[in-house]
Structure formats: C-alpha cells, structure tokens
Design an enzyme around this catalytic site. Structure first.
Site, short mmCIF file in Angstrom:
data_model
loop_
_atom_site.label_atom_id
_atom_site.label_comp_id
_atom_site.label_asym_id
_atom_site.label_seq_id
_atom_site.Cartn_x
_atom_site.Cartn_y
_atom_site.Cartn_z
CG HIS B 122 3.44 -0.20 -1.49
ND1 HIS B 122 2.94 -1.47 -1.48
CD2 HIS B 122 3.46 0.23 -0.17
CE1 HIS B 122 2.69 -1.72 -0.18
NE2 HIS B 122 2.88 -0.75 0.57
CG ASP B 199 -0.44 2.34 -5.86
OD1 ASP B 199 -1.46 2.85 -5.16
OD2 ASP B 199 0.40 1.69 -5.21
CD GLN B 202 0.39 6.66 0.84
OE1 GLN B 202 -0.19 7.38 1.86
NE2 GLN B 202 0.39 5.53 1.64
CE LYS B 225 -2.17 2.80 2.25
NZ LYS B 225 -1.30 2.39 3.21
CB CYS B 363 5.78 -1.84 1.64
SG CYS B 363 5.25 -2.77 3.00
C1 LIG Z 1 1.69 3.59 -2.59
C2 LIG Z 1 0.90 2.21 -2.01
N1 LIG Z 1 0.35 1.45 -3.01
C3 LIG Z 1 -0.24 0.40 -2.29
C4 LIG Z 1 -0.34 0.27 -1.28
C5 LIG Z 1 -1.27 -1.05 -0.56
O1 LIG Z 1 -2.51 -0.57 0.01
P1 LIG Z 1 -3.13 -1.83 0.79
O2 LIG Z 1 -2.29 -2.41 1.67
O3 LIG Z 1 -4.04 -0.99 1.47
O4 LIG Z 1 -3.67 -2.54 -0.35
C6 LIG Z 1 -0.03 1.20 -0.22
C7 LIG Z 1 -0.14 0.95 1.24
O5 LIG Z 1 0.61 1.18 2.11
C8 LIG Z 1 0.60 2.30 -0.59
O6 LIG Z 1 1.09 3.12 0.06
#
Ligand SMILES: Cc1ncc(COP(=O)(O)O)c(C=O)c1O
Lengths: 149, 406
Positions: B122, B199, B202, B225, B363
């Site tokens: 992401h 990270d 998800q 999430k 993203c």
């Molecule tokens: C794999 C992953 N990492 C990081 C993020 C970033 O999360 P946040 O926007 O809640 O900071 C997301 C959110 O879509 C994500 O799917």
C-alpha cells in the site's frame, strides 16, 4: 437494467466500444492531455487547427466508459467548427453537465451529448464526463495538460 | 455460535437501503462497519465519562486515565505483546509507519543503504520510506512477487543484504488478499540481523495476530479496519527499540522534565504520544476488540471461509471475470477485472443496486503497474456478509458483462 437507462445507455456504450476519432492525430498543431488522478482516466486531445478553425480533432482515451464516450462525442461536435463556436460549445457543455439547474434537453441541440446528462446523478463520475472537454480547452489555449484536481 | 441474523443485528448500518436497494456492503478492506457495542461505548464515554487523561486528580480524569490504560492493555493482549508499554496509540497505520520511518530509520540510514519492501505494498508502506530514504541518499527496494500475487521467497532472501537497514512488508495485501508468510519472512531477515516492520492493516480483522510468535520488531494497524473508530491506530514496537528511538513529535505528556536548556523524554508509550491522544478512540477500539473476542476467531474463520469459497466459485463461473490475486492463502478480498468494462463503470452500476465495492488502484499503483493493470474492482468481505449478498453480486456482474459485451 432499467434503473441504469439514465447513464449507461446504448449511445454511451456504443461510443465506449468504438470511439469516433479515437486514434492519435499525428502530426497535429495542438495537443493536450487530460488526467484524472482519482480514477486514472487518461486521454489526449489532438487538434489540427488554423487561427480561426479546428479542421480535425481526435481524442484518444484510456479510461472508463463515461470518459471514452464523452471524448468520442466531443470530437463529433467539434470537427470543422470555428474557435469561437467551440468555446461556446465548451461553456454549454459545462452548464449541461455541472450547472446548478437541471438542464432542458434539446436533442437537436445536444445530440449524443444528451445521453451524458445522466451523469449528473452520479457526482463521483462527473469529472469523467468533463475530462475531455477540459483537455480540449487546454489544447485550444496551447497548454499541454489538464487535470481534474 | 452466534446466528447470522444476530450478527447482522449487531451492525445497525447494515439495515438500510441505498439507492432503493438493501445495502450490500463489500468494501470492508477500506473500512469495516461498527457494531452497536462500539457505537454505544463511544456514546456512553462521551455522555458520562469524558475527561482528559494523565492530568487531573479529579474523579473523571482518573477514571478516563484508567479506561485509556485498559484500552492499551486490551490491545497488547489482542496481539500478544509482552508489555503494555509496547503499544503506542497513533492516528492510524499510516502514522505508525511514518513514526518508525522518522524515529527509527532517521538515525540509522546512510547513503546507499536500503529499505526492503515488496511489490504489493500500500502507498502507506512505500511513501514514508521513500521520504526518509531520500533525505539520506538511501533507497527503497521492492522485492518481486509472482503473477499469482505471492512473494518469491528466493529472490526476497537474496535482496536482503548488508546495506538493508529495515524490512517492511504487508501482512495481508489490501489489493490482492494475499497473506504473506510473515513468520518465515521475519526469520529470514533476522538471520541477517535486519529489523522488520509488518503492516497488519488488512490482517488484524481476519486472523489472530501474535507479535511474539511472529518475532517482528514493529507491527502496525488501524482501528477503523477492525470495527473500531477511525482516527486511531496502533504501533507495536519491541520495548528495547522504542526506548532508544527519538520522539516523533514534541509536546505535553511525553516529557520527563522541560527546561530551556533541554528536555528529557519519558519512556514508551508516552514518549511517542505527545499531546492529548484520541481517548475516546482507544476506548472504542477496546470495545471492538472485546466484540471480536466475543464472536471468536473460530466463528469468524468459519463464516469468512464459507463466504470466500462461495465467492470464488460464483465469480469463477463468469467467463469474462479475471480474478487478480490467486494466492493460496488469502484474506477475503476479491479483486477482479472484466475486459469490456472499466472498474469505475462496474462500481457505479453496482452502487445503483445498493452494492458497495471499491474500484481503482487501491493505493497500490506500483502493484497495478507490476500486474499490467490500471485498476481493478474489489469486493472485500467480512464475517457479517451473507451468501445471498455474494449471489446478488454475482448476478449483477453477469448483467454488467452482458451489457458491455453486447
Ligand atoms: C495494507 C494497508 N496498509 C496501510 C493502510 C493505511 O491505513 P490507514 O489509512 O488507516 O492509515 C491501509 C489502508 O487502506 C492498508 O490497506
């Protein structure tokens, strides 16, 4: 799919499948790109233009059906028009798609563009419909890029 | 085990019509819906218990401090951290990654150093590393994936070298659903002495996470999430690393003593929580975790794998649909393309039927480029979805295919 007749009508689907004037026009006198970073729609408008008149136009689009159809319809409306006629057309189209008041559709005046009026009900998609027109505006002004942001 | 209808009733938002059709919410990877217990907890806290923490000797302040500390403790248990102090509340997964980039990498990076990530990250796990690497003349290197969307572990291992100062990778991919072999990847990196950030944005909603078993150095996720409020995220870090790191932001609550000659900082977590934190958010997250524990991982797995199998089978039967991301081990995310229909048109048409999905690059533009795509449509599921909702998605996609192919 009755509830979609407003937007995804046959006219739009046909332009999407086989856009008119969709191949790059090279060489050309004016050219501008349009980009919508939100959904990735990307297009290039090409003009062969004298001082007064656009003799030829093409719009090559990579993107959704709305942006492809809009670009394709645009080219059919612009070909052979004078610059001042085109400028008027751009303003009319903006009013048609984004004006505060619900437009009155006049098929004789709006032609296939009338099919795009349905996009008004889909605020997230209006920029897809206006992208080609923004790029046309840039091309006329001799700018190279239009974005929707 | 809770009946499906009871689970549905736990989520008030699901009981409504969108565009004249019952809402079918299949955008859970973007954000999950909130159970009533979380909504009520927030409302209760704000109606009866609200006060600032760590500052007052009055009842409400002390009580709010206790509740906030309990929330931290609850998160520590949830991911099996050894100490509560290893849990730092931040704004989201994104901020947690930025914090590590600033406070951990800033002092470590030298010119030509590398931060290894993967091709399936992401943007949140790419851009913060690029920013900090750029400042030091270091590089961000992506480890390749296969066409199915899995890590190529041999190449991955060969890319970890003496210049690699950090490995950062996604536990479960938001765009493909792939669950990475996290424990193995950490082990490979640690064998070479390289610290690791995972990270987990998800992953946490779909599987039990155990940071001590993973042996990772940092783990990040967002409350929104996993059925909690937005604006709150979690950084887990190993204590000995955290207390050596420079603060991320300065302000109140994170200091030991302040004078104009200099300031000394408190240990983690206060060190990284300058200013008034998201107190209600943390308390809401605790309610969400309590709710997950109440439902139980077994039930969640059972329901999600039933839905996922059904969805794979149903969508797999539509010839025009190409599934993107076919890893062996996946969270319930279905990314797909239809040659004749652009993802944004698909999503708009689904929306008119009350079906919420995401269309776009998710993203993850470098991933899309790697796969030769500009965008996909993504249906992402949660345990509160129904088999019938998958059937309606399937029918709608058949109609859309026919419409664009006609
Ligand atoms: C794999 C992953 N990492 C990081 C993020 C970033 O999360 P946040 O926007 O809640 O900071 C997301 C959110 O879509 C994500 O799917």
């Amino acid at each position: 799919m009755e509830d979609l007749s407003d937007l995804y009508q046959e006219i739009i689907l046909a332009h999407n499948k086989r856009p008119r004037n969709g191949e790059p026009l090279i060489p050309c006198t004016h050219q501008a790109e349009g980009f919508n970073p939100l959904c990735g729609d990307k297009l290039t408008v090409y003009l062969r233009k004298s001082d007064e008149e656009v003799n030829e136009i093409a719009c090559n689009t990579e993107g959704c059906a709305i942006s492809r159809a809009s670009g394709s319809i645009m080219t059919t409306m612009i070909q052979g028009k004078t610059v001042s006629e085109i400028e008027k057309q751009i303003e009319e189209t903006k009013t048609l798609l984004t004006g505060d008041e619900e437009p009155e559709i006049d098929l004789a005046q709006h032609g296939d563009m009338a099919a795009l009026v349905g996009v008004r009900k889909f605020p997230a998609r209006i920029k897809c419909a206006t992208l080609a027109w923004h790029a046309l505006e840039s091309a006329l002004r001799g700018e190279v890029e239009a974005t929707t942001e | 085990m809770k009946e499906d209808t009871d689970i549905r009733k736990d989520f008030p938002i699901l009981n409504q019509e969108i565009n004249g059709k019952p809402l079918i919410y299949l955008d859970n990877a973007a954000t999950t819906q909130k159970p009533k217990v979380v909504i009520d907890r927030l409302s209760d806290f704000l109606s009866k218990e609200n006060a600032n923490i760590h500052r007052g000797v009055h009842y409400l302040s002390m009580n709010a401090t206790t509740l906030y500390d309990e929330a931290r403790s609850c998160v520590a248990n949830f991911i099996n951290a050894e100490n509560d102090d290893e849990i730092i509340f931040v704004r989201g997964a994104t901020e947690a990654i930025n914090l590590v980039a600033r406070s951990f990498c800033n002092e470590k990076l030298e010119p030509d150093d590398e931060i290894l990530i993967t091709e399936m990250e992401h943007h949140a796990n790419i851009v913060p590393w690029q920013l900090i690497a750029g400042e030091h003349g270091a590089r961000v290197v992506p480890a390749p994936i296969t066409d199915e969307g899995e890590m190529d572990l041999d190449q991955f291992e060969s890319l970890l070298n003496e210049r690699t100062k950090l490995l950062a990778f996604v536990h479960a991919s938001n765009a493909l659903g792939t669950i990475n072999p996290a424990k193995k990847m950490v082990e490979i990196a640690h064998r070479k002495g390289i610290p690791v950030l995972i990270d987990g944005a998800q992953a946490v909603a779909h599987q039990e996470v155990n940071v001590q078993d993973l042996e990772c150095d940092f783990y990040v996720f967002s409350s929104h999430k996993i059925f909690g409020p937005d604006g709150l995220g979690v950084l887990y870090g190993r204590k000995e690393l955290l207390n050596k790191m420079t603060p991320y932001q300065g302000g109140g609550d994170m200091i030991e003593t302040v004078s104009f000659d200099g300031t000394t900082f408190r240990p983690s977590p206060e060190r990284f929580e300058a200013g008034t934190p998201n107190i209600s958010g943390a308390i809401g997250l605790k309610a969400a975790i309590d709710y997950i524990n109440d439902i139980g991982w077994e039930t969640i797995h059972e329901k999600e794998s039933l839905l996922m199998n059904h969805a794979n089978e149903s969508l797999g039967k539509i010839p025009s649909i190409k599934l993107i991301g076919t890893a062996e081990n996946k969270v319930p995310v279905l990314s797909f393309t239809i040659d004749s229909a652009h993802p944004h048109d698909i999503a708009t048409i689904l929306d008119t039927k009350g079906i919420a999905v995401r269309a776009g690059h998710h993203c993850a533009q470098p991933l899309m480029k790697r796969l030769g795509l500009s965008a996909t449509t993504r249906a992402s599921l949660s345990f509160y979805n129904k088999v019938d909702e998958i059937n309606q998605l399937t029918e709608a996609l058949k109609e859309i295919s026919a419409l664009f192919e006609s």
